[in-house]
Enzyme design. Structure first.
Site, PDB file in Angstrom:
ATOM      1  N   ARG A  70      14.643   3.570  -6.158  1.00 58.09           N
ATOM      2  CA  ARG A  70      14.444   3.283  -7.582  1.00 58.09           C
ATOM      3  C   ARG A  70      14.904   4.473  -8.439  1.00 58.09           C
ATOM      4  O   ARG A  70      15.452   4.286  -9.525  1.00 58.09           O
ATOM      5  CB  ARG A  70      12.960   2.985  -7.821  1.00 58.09           C
ATOM      6  CG  ARG A  70      12.624   2.454  -9.208  1.00 58.09           C
ATOM      7  CD  ARG A  70      13.143   1.048  -9.405  1.00 58.09           C
ATOM      8  NE  ARG A  70      12.791   0.517 -10.711  1.00 58.09           N
ATOM      9  CZ  ARG A  70      12.101  -0.597 -10.914  1.00 58.09           C
ATOM     10  NH1 ARG A  70      11.697  -1.319  -9.883  1.00 58.09           N
ATOM     11  NH2 ARG A  70      11.822  -1.016 -12.121  1.00 58.09           N
ATOM     12  N   THR A 113      10.716  -4.671 -27.261  1.00 51.85           N
ATOM     13  CA  THR A 113       9.901  -5.635 -27.993  1.00 51.85           C
ATOM     14  C   THR A 113       9.024  -6.381 -27.006  1.00 51.85           C
ATOM     15  O   THR A 113       9.465  -6.743 -25.906  1.00 51.85           O
ATOM     16  CB  THR A 113      10.790  -6.595 -28.810  1.00 51.85           C
ATOM     17  OG1 THR A 113       9.969  -7.502 -29.542  1.00 51.85           O
ATOM     18  CG2 THR A 113      11.755  -7.372 -27.935  1.00 51.85           C
ATOM     19  N   HIS A 114       7.757  -6.585 -27.399  1.00 53.65           N
ATOM     20  CA  HIS A 114       6.776  -7.212 -26.521  1.00 53.65           C
ATOM     21  C   HIS A 114       6.100  -8.357 -27.261  1.00 53.65           C
ATOM     22  O   HIS A 114       5.795  -8.238 -28.448  1.00 53.65           O
ATOM     23  CB  HIS A 114       5.730  -6.171 -26.087  1.00 53.65           C
ATOM     24  CG  HIS A 114       4.648  -6.742 -25.216  1.00 53.65           C
ATOM     25  ND1 HIS A 114       4.890  -7.211 -23.948  1.00 53.65           N
ATOM     26  CD2 HIS A 114       3.322  -6.925 -25.440  1.00 53.65           C
ATOM     27  CE1 HIS A 114       3.760  -7.661 -23.430  1.00 53.65           C
ATOM     28  NE2 HIS A 114       2.792  -7.497 -24.320  1.00 53.65           N
ATOM     29  N   ASP A 150       4.124  -0.728 -21.777  1.00 54.87           N
ATOM     30  CA  ASP A 150       3.866  -1.208 -23.139  1.00 54.87           C
ATOM     31  C   ASP A 150       2.879  -0.293 -23.881  1.00 54.87           C
ATOM     32  O   ASP A 150       2.004  -0.757 -24.608  1.00 54.87           O
ATOM     33  CB  ASP A 150       3.336  -2.645 -23.119  1.00 54.87           C
ATOM     34  CG  ASP A 150       4.323  -3.618 -22.484  1.00 54.87           C
ATOM     35  OD1 ASP A 150       5.539  -3.354 -22.565  1.00 54.87           O
ATOM     36  OD2 ASP A 150       3.885  -4.619 -21.903  1.00 54.87           O
TER      37      ASP A 150
END
Length: 205
Positions: A70, A113-114, A150
């Site tokens: 990763r 954006t959430h 977030d």
């Protein structure tokens, strides 16, 4: 006096690219102050890449499984984005969490954006969780990405009413409309007016 050079946007996507399309449409107006210089994705064969190609915007794909780790993926993504010298990087439905290398390069100019009113209902099921909790207002949050999920400094929020007969699908679609408008408006303001981040508070002059 010459016109100001438009800000450079790199948009990261994982799916259909509806938010990307909204940004492409807005950027077609020189007064918007920004242009999409590249679109990156974490998978091939998605409609968002077709939208970018149709607009003549360069694309690149960095699939996590194409790298040994990763961290290697994160470094490659950061390098590819950096090649386009962006003023802002926008996660427009990009479903991968970036790592330290990426945030070191773009953390103060990487926006996401959430589909919930953060800090309530983080994660991938914002509308479903909001409905289950019984809230009367849902919405969308635009924020600068940090190392959490977030949890970054909030740029803007828009509220969407929850109706008694809402399903996850109907609420999600209504949030998407408001979310898209907020994204386009606020990205334009950020690039035209600038911003500061102090003590988690984002200020656009």
């Amino acid at each position: 006096m010459s016109d100001p050079v438009p800000a450079r946007l790199v948009v990261l996507i994982s799916g259909s690219g509806s938010n990307l399309q909204a940004l492409l449409d807005a950027a077609a107006d020189p007064a918007y102050g920004a242009t999409v210089v590249a679109v990156g994705a974490d998978r091939d064969g998605i409609a968002g890449l077709d939208r970018a190609a149709a607009a003549g915007v360069p694309t690149f794909v960095d699939s996590v499984k194409a790298y040994p780790s990763r961290d290697d993926w994160d470094a490659a993504l950061a390098e590819h984005v950096a090649q386009y010298e962006p003023d802002l990087v926008i996660s427009a439905g990009f479903l991968k969490l970036v790592g330290e290398r990426f945030l070191a390069g773009f953390g103060d100019r990487y926006v996401n954006t959430h589909n919930a009113l953060l800090p309530a209902f983080p994660g991938i099921h914002g509308p479903r969780d909001a409905l289950a909790y019984g809230v009367k207002l849902a919405g969308a949050t635009l924020f600068f990405v940090d190392a959490g999920v977030d949890t970054g400094p909030i740029i803007a929020q828009v509220a969407v009413p929850v109706f008694s007969d809402d399903t996850e699908d109907t609420l999600t679609e209504r949030i998407k409309d408001a979310e898209r408008r907020q994204l386009v408006e606020c990205v334009g303001r950020l690039v035209r007016e600038g911003w500061t981040i102090k003590d988690r508070k984002v200020t656009i002059p």
